[in-house]
Design a protein around this motif. Sequence first.
Motif, PDB file in Angstrom:
ATOM      1  N   PRO A 174       0.945  -1.234  -0.058  1.00 38.21           N
ATOM      2  CA  PRO A 174      -0.051  -0.006  -0.095  1.00 38.21           C
ATOM      3  C   PRO A 174       0.981   1.341   0.185  1.00 38.21           C
ATOM      4  CG  PRO A 174      -0.960  -1.431   1.565  1.00 38.21           C
ATOM      5  CD  PRO A 174       0.403  -2.042   1.148  1.00 38.21           C
ATOM      6  N   THR A 219       0.129   7.136  -3.619  1.00 35.34           N
ATOM      7  CA  THR A 219      -1.121   7.965  -2.742  1.00 35.34           C
ATOM      8  C   THR A 219      -2.143   8.233  -3.710  1.00 35.34           C
ATOM      9  OG1 THR A 219      -0.183  10.122  -3.398  1.00 35.34           O
ATOM     10  CG2 THR A 219       0.721   9.178  -1.343  1.00 35.34           C
ATOM     11  N   TYR A 235     -11.216  -0.055  -1.882  1.00 37.46           N
ATOM     12  CA  TYR A 235     -10.545  -1.223  -1.553  1.00 37.46           C
ATOM     13  C   TYR A 235      -9.400  -1.797  -2.338  1.00 37.46           C
ATOM     14  CZ  TYR A 235     -10.010  -6.405  -0.695  1.00 37.46           C
ATOM     15  OH  TYR A 235      -9.506  -7.681  -0.440  1.00 37.46           O
ATOM     16  N   GLU A 272      -6.513   0.935  -1.982  1.00 37.39           N
ATOM     17  CA  GLU A 272      -5.723   0.731  -1.003  1.00 37.39           C
ATOM     18  C   GLU A 272      -4.913  -0.701  -1.138  1.00 37.39           C
ATOM     19  OE1 GLU A 272      -8.294   1.580   2.374  1.00 37.39           O
ATOM     20  OE2 GLU A 272      -8.439   3.655   2.293  1.00 37.39           O
ATOM     21  N   VAL A 325      -2.025   4.714  -0.303  1.00 39.70           N
ATOM     22  CA  VAL A 325      -2.585   5.387   0.892  1.00 39.70           C
ATOM     23  C   VAL A 325      -3.325   7.011   0.634  1.00 39.70           C
ATOM     24  CG1 VAL A 325      -1.104   4.185   2.490  1.00 39.70           C
ATOM     25  CG2 VAL A 325      -0.497   6.453   1.628  1.00 39.70           C
ATOM     26  N   LYS A 326      -4.292   7.041   1.363  1.00 38.05           N
ATOM     27  CA  LYS A 326      -4.913   8.311   0.896  1.00 38.05           C
ATOM     28  C   LYS A 326      -4.211   9.425   1.293  1.00 38.05           C
ATOM     29  CE  LYS A 326      -9.477  10.552   1.665  1.00 38.05           C
ATOM     30  NZ  LYS A 326     -10.858  10.375   2.098  1.00 38.05           N
TER      31      LYS A 326
END
Length: 607
Positions: free
Chosen positions: A420, A424, A598, A601, A605-606
Amino acid sequence: MELRSEQKKFVDYAAKRIEEDKYCVCEMPTAFGKSFSALMLAKKLIDEKTAQRVIIATSNNSLAKSIFLEAKAIKNMPGYVLGIGKSNYLDLNKLALFMDSEIGSEILHLNKEKVEAAVKKPTIDFPNILIEDFLNELDIVDTNKREYIASNLALEKSNSESFKEYPIQITNYAFLLYKFMFDEKYAEPEDTVYIFDEIQELPNMAELTLNSSFSLYDYYLQLKTIAKIIRDNPGAPKTLVKLLSEWMDTTKRINDWTKNEKLAGRTITTDESAMQKKAKAILNDVFLSGKGKALIAKLNKFYKKAPFVELRIFINKFNDAINTLSSNDIYISFSQEKGFISFHTYDRNIRTNLADRFWSKIDRFIGITATAFLGQDAHDLEIYKRMGINLDDIKLGDRVIRQQKSKVCFIRPFLGILHPEQATYSITDKAFIEEDEKRFEYFADEILRGYDGKNTMVLVGGFDEVKLLAQKLESVKDKLVLAEQGKSVQNVIESFKKSGGILIATRNYATGINLKGDALERLFITKLPYPVHTTKKWAILKERNIDRFWIEYTNDMVMNFRQAIGRLICSPEDTGKIFLLDGKFNALSEGLKKRLIYFLEKVAVKE
């Protein structure tokens, strides 16, 4: 090369399912090494005598060729062959004659140096030249021209009889579908195992295989070809030569009357009564008129005396065309180049045909895909339904259906090597902007804000949107590379690799391209990659089963969304940023939002 631990798990698991005579679909994420794993599974099955023969099938010739070349790096590999049948390899002698002909200059209006270069490049790693590679190298994207070249410039002799001499055959879906569905004599040994790479593409290939089509422009080109050969034959009847000349003029006139440059590249699925009327008019004018019947009668008579392959192709197309134009279920498309008209039929029961005529003949298979899961449940058998193994509403007997149901395994996921922290992601908090001008101004502002000199791909809807966004990005026009209707994906990507910058691309660029490392570090999705709902496939499904339509339609989008992410992050070394700008995301159901996030990710990552 050695198997990594997760690849070894796959090979052992798949071999076990084969021993149990099971159907099995495995999800192997991006960067897993699916082709290598498939080859190692085939090797294990042959070495351990679990199977007498293994057939590895994939969605197109280019992928089949890459698997074949990858096999060369594996030590002690059992005998293998690229077995894709005839009409796939370029005949260089035919090409030389073609380039010197009048019709050659009409179709390939290119200088000989460029054509010679296109011939040399595909032979660097591979002795035979795939017509598909040759056409892509020359940027020939028009369907009519591609079909003409495939029909007329292919090697004559098929080596398909020799395929069974090899324990491993690498092929494409089209070869298998034709053999299973149309060749009654075709049979494989009982202990044959099938490994299907990119198995999610199987229904799409079945649609292409089961459809029939007729292009008036291609008919004219074929007519022109045989007219030249017959005219040069001193024994040809003068009445036939004269009739051919007259008929060429008539066909060209009808073809020019039906073409529509404004509709170039589009498919028309509405107003079926108008289509039937136009198809019937062409059927009567070209095929059922007195002259049309007289022509085919004379050509059949001439063929018995002086057969040649181009005439056989023409006569076969003549009969196929009558069947297509007589169909009750017909739709029209216009070629990308100039808008020549073509007619297509659509098989309403793709999955039923797959179940009855394809899966009923296959005892053991392993399916490989990066996009089996559209939810998060390992017991979800949705992909089997998409492939036609839903065992509902099919003609197989109850006993066979029970047997097949017992064969079906749950989907088995395998861990990848991506993580992950590689990227971003950010998602717009704005609602969808209805007005095109304002919406694309917003996209342009966000792209300029996020563009920091890194190589960037922007996914939009169609080619019209490519042009509209390019206008809004006028300030960086020297950085833009645009997907074009008359240019192959392969060549656009090659241009982008050389120049870098911002690639503005359509939905089909979300799959099958390789941009590793700094070749791509930013991805903007301006439109969730739903399929075009007005095509015949979706229109018919919506009419027949609205609930099934929404499931399939959404699943198609989710698959393409996942594939798009894989263009940016496709190896452990890749890094980047993902920007989802489509305001329609915020109006989706919570369940669908969660599905998309889902998959985001898995690699990001946000922000």
